[in-house]
Design a protein around this motif. Sequence first.
Motif, short mmCIF file in Angstrom:
data_model
loop_
_atom_site.label_atom_id
_atom_site.label_comp_id
_atom_site.label_asym_id
_atom_site.label_seq_id
_atom_site.Cartn_x
_atom_site.Cartn_y
_atom_site.Cartn_z
N GLN A 176 1.61 93.41 77.32
CA GLN A 176 0.43 94.18 77.71
C GLN A 176 -0.61 93.29 78.39
O GLN A 176 -1.23 93.67 79.38
CB GLN A 176 -0.18 94.87 76.49
N LYS A 177 -0.79 92.09 77.85
CA LYS A 177 -1.76 91.17 78.44
C LYS A 177 -1.32 90.72 79.83
O LYS A 177 -2.16 90.53 80.73
CB LYS A 177 -1.97 89.97 77.52
N LEU A 178 -0.02 90.56 80.02
CA LEU A 178 0.49 90.22 81.35
C LEU A 178 0.21 91.35 82.33
O LEU A 178 -0.17 91.11 83.49
CB LEU A 178 2.00 89.94 81.27
N ILE A 179 0.38 92.61 81.87
CA ILE A 179 0.10 93.76 82.72
C ILE A 179 -1.39 93.85 83.02
O ILE A 179 -1.80 94.13 84.15
CB ILE A 179 0.60 95.06 82.06
N HIS A 180 -2.23 93.59 82.01
CA HIS A 180 -3.68 93.59 82.22
C HIS A 180 -4.05 92.56 83.28
O HIS A 180 -4.86 92.83 84.18
CB HIS A 180 -4.41 93.25 80.91
N SER A 181 -3.44 91.37 83.18
CA SER A 181 -3.72 90.30 84.14
C SER A 181 -3.25 90.69 85.54
O SER A 181 -3.95 90.44 86.53
CB SER A 181 -3.03 89.01 83.69
N PHE A 182 -2.09 91.34 85.62
CA PHE A 182 -1.53 91.73 86.91
C PHE A 182 -2.43 92.72 87.64
O PHE A 182 -2.65 92.62 88.85
CB PHE A 182 -0.14 92.34 86.69
N PHE A 183 -3.00 93.68 86.89
CA PHE A 183 -3.85 94.70 87.50
C PHE A 183 -5.33 94.30 87.52
O PHE A 183 -6.16 95.05 88.03
CB PHE A 183 -3.70 96.03 86.76
N GLY A 184 -5.67 93.14 86.96
CA GLY A 184 -7.07 92.72 86.96
C GLY A 184 -7.92 93.49 85.98
O GLY A 184 -9.11 93.72 86.21
N VAL A 185 -7.33 93.91 84.86
CA VAL A 185 -8.04 94.66 83.82
C VAL A 185 -8.43 93.70 82.70
O VAL A 185 -7.57 93.02 82.14
CB VAL A 185 -7.15 95.79 83.25
N SER A 186 -9.72 93.63 82.39
CA SER A 186 -10.17 92.70 81.36
C SER A 186 -11.45 93.19 80.71
O SER A 186 -12.15 94.05 81.24
CB SER A 186 -10.40 91.31 81.96
N ARG A 187 -11.72 92.62 79.54
CA ARG A 187 -13.00 92.86 78.85
C ARG A 187 -13.87 91.64 79.06
O ARG A 187 -13.46 90.51 78.78
CB ARG A 187 -12.76 93.12 77.36
N ARG A 188 -15.07 91.86 79.56
CA ARG A 188 -15.96 90.75 79.88
C ARG A 188 -17.16 90.73 78.94
O ARG A 188 -17.70 91.77 78.59
CB ARG A 188 -16.45 90.87 81.33
N THR A 189 -17.55 89.54 78.56
CA THR A 189 -18.75 89.37 77.74
C THR A 189 -19.87 88.86 78.63
O THR A 189 -19.71 87.83 79.30
CB THR A 189 -18.50 88.37 76.59
N LEU A 190 -20.97 89.60 78.66
CA LEU A 190 -22.12 89.22 79.45
C LEU A 190 -23.24 88.77 78.52
O LEU A 190 -23.37 89.27 77.40
CB LEU A 190 -22.60 90.37 80.34
N GLU A 191 -24.06 87.86 79.01
CA GLU A 191 -25.10 87.27 78.17
C GLU A 191 -26.41 87.18 78.92
O GLU A 191 -26.45 86.92 80.13
CB GLU A 191 -24.64 85.89 77.73
#
Length: 346
Positions: free
Chosen positions: A285-300
Amino acid sequence: MAIQKVVDLNKPLDADAKATLEKSSLKPELAQAALALHGDRYRQLQSRLNRFLFWHPVFIIVFSIAIPTVLTYKLWDYISISDSPVELLSFLIKSNDFRFQILASLPLLAAVMGFVGITCFWVSEELRYISDKMIQEGFAGEIFGFNIKTFSELPSEPTTTQDVKLYENGVNTQIILYRDSPIAICTVTPDLVNSTVENFIVKISGLHIRKVFAKVDFDDLLIDWSIFRAREIYQDYVKSKNLKIVVDSYSFDKKFESTLLAKNFVIVDESLELNPYKEVSTKIQKLIHSFFGVSRRTLELDIITTNEDAALLEKAVKESSFLRHESITSSATEVSTPKGVRKRKS
């Protein structure tokens, strides 16, 4: 025990209710509605992720190759004898077999669409899981910072010292109500585990606006409130030098991320795990997330605090009516009624 205000996010607001816009901290009678709004955030994120994936360049290429290939294979006999596209299309009127071959290609095209649909569902299912298991998996406790079920069982007015102490938990959540129905929510929680003597961290653990009000700038108001409330929490808890406010966003939720960046938040971390509360993604799943550019970002957002911080808080309250502690009510004529919300009949 307080009587819960029931919110059905699939139904329009009550057209007969008084057209007012109010704000409120979390109260026991609003616990169920607050939980529904925070849960709906992940449902809406799932929908946005599905749209993001469906129109992703990879799948656009798949559609662009698969559809012509299948049709060419099925209609090759007609293509080979046609001198022009117009002549080819004329077979649509003249030949029953031509029409049959088009219909015969539909199962293959449906298989391609099915593959895309299953992929989208598999990738976005993690977000629906958060919404469905918010109580069972303890995600609600992570969002609110306390047991929301116990809070909901409190009386409408505190009667004991213990009740008063539990009531204080509600000040870290701000709810906007329109026509006496909760439509937006923001919750902040102090991160006492990761806070240090030098840096005190407050997290925006949940921020959501009901879908039909998404075009109204309530998210902007709630982020301002979260910054203001973070300063108050900082003064209550510690004497550290700096205050940090952190919030999670997603690579496919461009509007929310743009709002945060406009408030001077910066991206400090990125993860392929979409669930912020529990590691559930497999390596595939993480490989698929990386392939499609899907991620959870932490902003500060870093705030350098000083002895004059209290004065800054007072100034912020004076300049923004939304930050005042008293309840604010305004005429509904000042708020444009979004599409899908019934207006009161004159």
